[in-house]
Design an enzyme around this catalytic site. Structure first.
Site, PDB file in Angstrom:
ATOM      1  CD  GLU A  64      10.673 -81.169  38.722  1.00 25.54           C
ATOM      2  OE1 GLU A  64      11.540 -81.916  38.258  1.00 25.54           O
ATOM      3  OE2 GLU A  64       9.492 -81.234  37.871  1.00 25.54           O
ATOM      4  CB  CYS A  84      19.001 -80.005  39.929  1.00 25.29           C
ATOM      5  SG  CYS A  84      18.099 -79.618  38.472  1.00 25.29           S
TER       6      CYS A  84
END
Length: 468
Positions: free
Chosen positions: A218, A252
């Site tokens: 990720e 993120c």
């Protein structure tokens, strides 16, 4: 020191490996027990966890930590508890016609992979360690967690609590610096998930390749925002300001850069100024979050300085004062060569590019790697569909930011340079499971039909199988 770390790390890994060997397919009851204990850990220690998080950040709003770290993770646990019974069930498959005629039966069954390594980041130290753990435990695995060294108080508390709520053969946490992390990712895990940056991910892939360890990565990236001509600028500004205010933009999936027609820029900036002011209304800024450390503050300052020196326009909203400030800097039309145009921002900065047409906006997105998410603000469904068809990203969101992560029935993950694999909900269960093919022969001996010497009946069967 190095050998001591090796011994501790290996001991933790060996205990988990032993636990998996003793119980390779945990019952529903056991999985529910582990998920319930994880929920209890969060509920019973929320105050201590939020205090540890604030210590690590210098200051972090208790309410933000409660929502982002505790509530969001509990939601994932609740969703898994409601559905794991169904996820565990075998799935019937359809045999080929010739095999059906023989009475053969086929199915798939999800089996645990084994021991899963979780390398979690500093920006959400609890959620991004425990949210993947929900999927790992639901799938019946054991887990070894390496939390970030940049949040030592939270990491130490997490290790202590995991030790209280879980047996060492179920889940364990190991804390340490970069040296430990390098050894951690070199272990022969059955699966490894890493949340963080692209540079470190390359080293992790190289280390995992030695043992052919499957990976979930990720990685984030520069998530763009398209502000359409049809967008409501006030609503867009409010939601984008939230995306940069929440956790000080250290997310993120935070909006990284925004594209808008030049003639709408001034109106949008006025709306954005109002949105920031409304979020910063408390004089003590008790709801804000600080940038994690001096190194990151310096990095963000350098992004602005470089862009300014190369001709970009910079405007600032909010105030920097006291111990818990919030200030949003907006950099407008920075040259492509600047770091702010190339690197993920990951903080309370917003890059704006004055690009008017949808075609040009899509071209701008496609110049970079596939982002973790693309945000579209507007009410033109045809435009939205064009964005969907002409771009690639981990997620595509219309008229909202960040809240796609709050949906446990949606997979979370990237594509290409923003990552590989996904977790949360059923997708997470499948990610950390081995889907095993099950074949049970029927009453008729099919293999006898295709065993030499071949006869006319075999040749007839060979022709028929091509047509069914």
């Amino acid at each position: 020191m190095s050998s001591q770390i090796d011994i501790q790390l290996q001991s933790a890994f060996d205990a988990l490996r032993h636990g998996y060997g003793e119980e390779r397919f945990p019952s529903l009851r056991q999985r529910v027990s582990r998920l319930s204990r994880l929920k209890a850990l969060l509920v019973e220690n929320e105050e201590a966890l939020c205090a540890a998080l604030s210590t690590d950040f210098g200051y972090r709003s208790v309410d933000q930590s409660s929502f982002a770290e505790i509530t969001t993770t509990i939601k994932s646990v609740n969703y898994a508890l409601k559905n794991v019974k169904f996820w565990m069930q075998a799935s019937r498959r359809t045999p080929d016609l010739s095999l059906r005629m023989s009475g053969a039966k086929t199915a798939t069954q999800a089996f645990p992979k084994g021991v899963v390594g979780i390398v979690s980041p500093w920006n959400f130290p609890i959620n991004l360690a425990l949210s993947p753990l929900v999927s790992v435990l639901a799938a019946g695995n054991r887990a070894l967690i390496k939390p970030s060294e940049f949040t030592p108080t939270s990491s130490a508390l997490l290790a202590e609590l995991i030790g209280k709520y879980f047996e060492k053969t179920e889940v364990a946490v190991v804390c340490g610096e970069a040296e430990l992390a390098q050894q951690f990712v070199s272990l022969p895990f059955d699966h490894l998930i890493y949340t963080g940056g692209e540079t470190v991910a390359r080293h992790i892939m190289a280390a995992a390749a030695v043992n052919l360890v499957p990976l979930t990565l990720e990685l984030g990236g520069k998530s763009p925002v398209i502000v359409s001509q049809s967008a409501n600028l006030k609503k867009a500004a409010q939601r984008i300001a939230f995306g940069k205010y929440f956790n000080a933009g250290q997310i993120c999936i935070a909006p990284d850069y925004l594209m808008i027609a030049p003639e709408r820029l001034d109106e949008f900036l006025a709306c954005l100024k109002d949105a920031v002011a409304s979020m910063n209304a408390n004089a003590d800024s008790v709801d804000s979050v600080t940038v994690i450390n001096d190194r990151h503050r310096q990095r963000l300052a350098e992004l602005v300085t470089e862009a300014t020196e190369q001709g970009a326009r910079v405007v600032s909203f909010g105030e920097e004062s006291g111990e818990q400030p919030y200030k949003l800097n907006i950099v407008i039309d920075a040259p492509e060569s600047t770091k702010i145009s190339c690197d993920e921002i990951f903080g309370p900065l917003l890059l704006i590019k004055t690009i008017g047409s949808l075609e040009a906006q899509i071209a701008e997105i496609r110049k970079g790697g596939h982002p973790l998410v693309i945000y579209y603000f507007g009410n033109n469904e045809s435009e939205f569909n064009t964005v969907a068809e002409q771009t690639s990203s981990g997620a595509l969101v219309k008229n909202e930011v960040i809240f796609q992560y709050a949906n446990d029935d949606l997979p979370f993950g990237g594509v290409g340079r923003s990552g590989m694999g996904k977790y949360r909900g059923l997708d997470g269960f499948n990610e950390f499971s081995h889907t095993r093919a099950i074949f049970k022969s029927g009453w008729l001996d099919i293999s006898g039909w295709v065993t030499p010497p071949y006869n006319p009946q075999f040749r007839m069967l060979n022709k028929i199988m091509r047509k069914i």
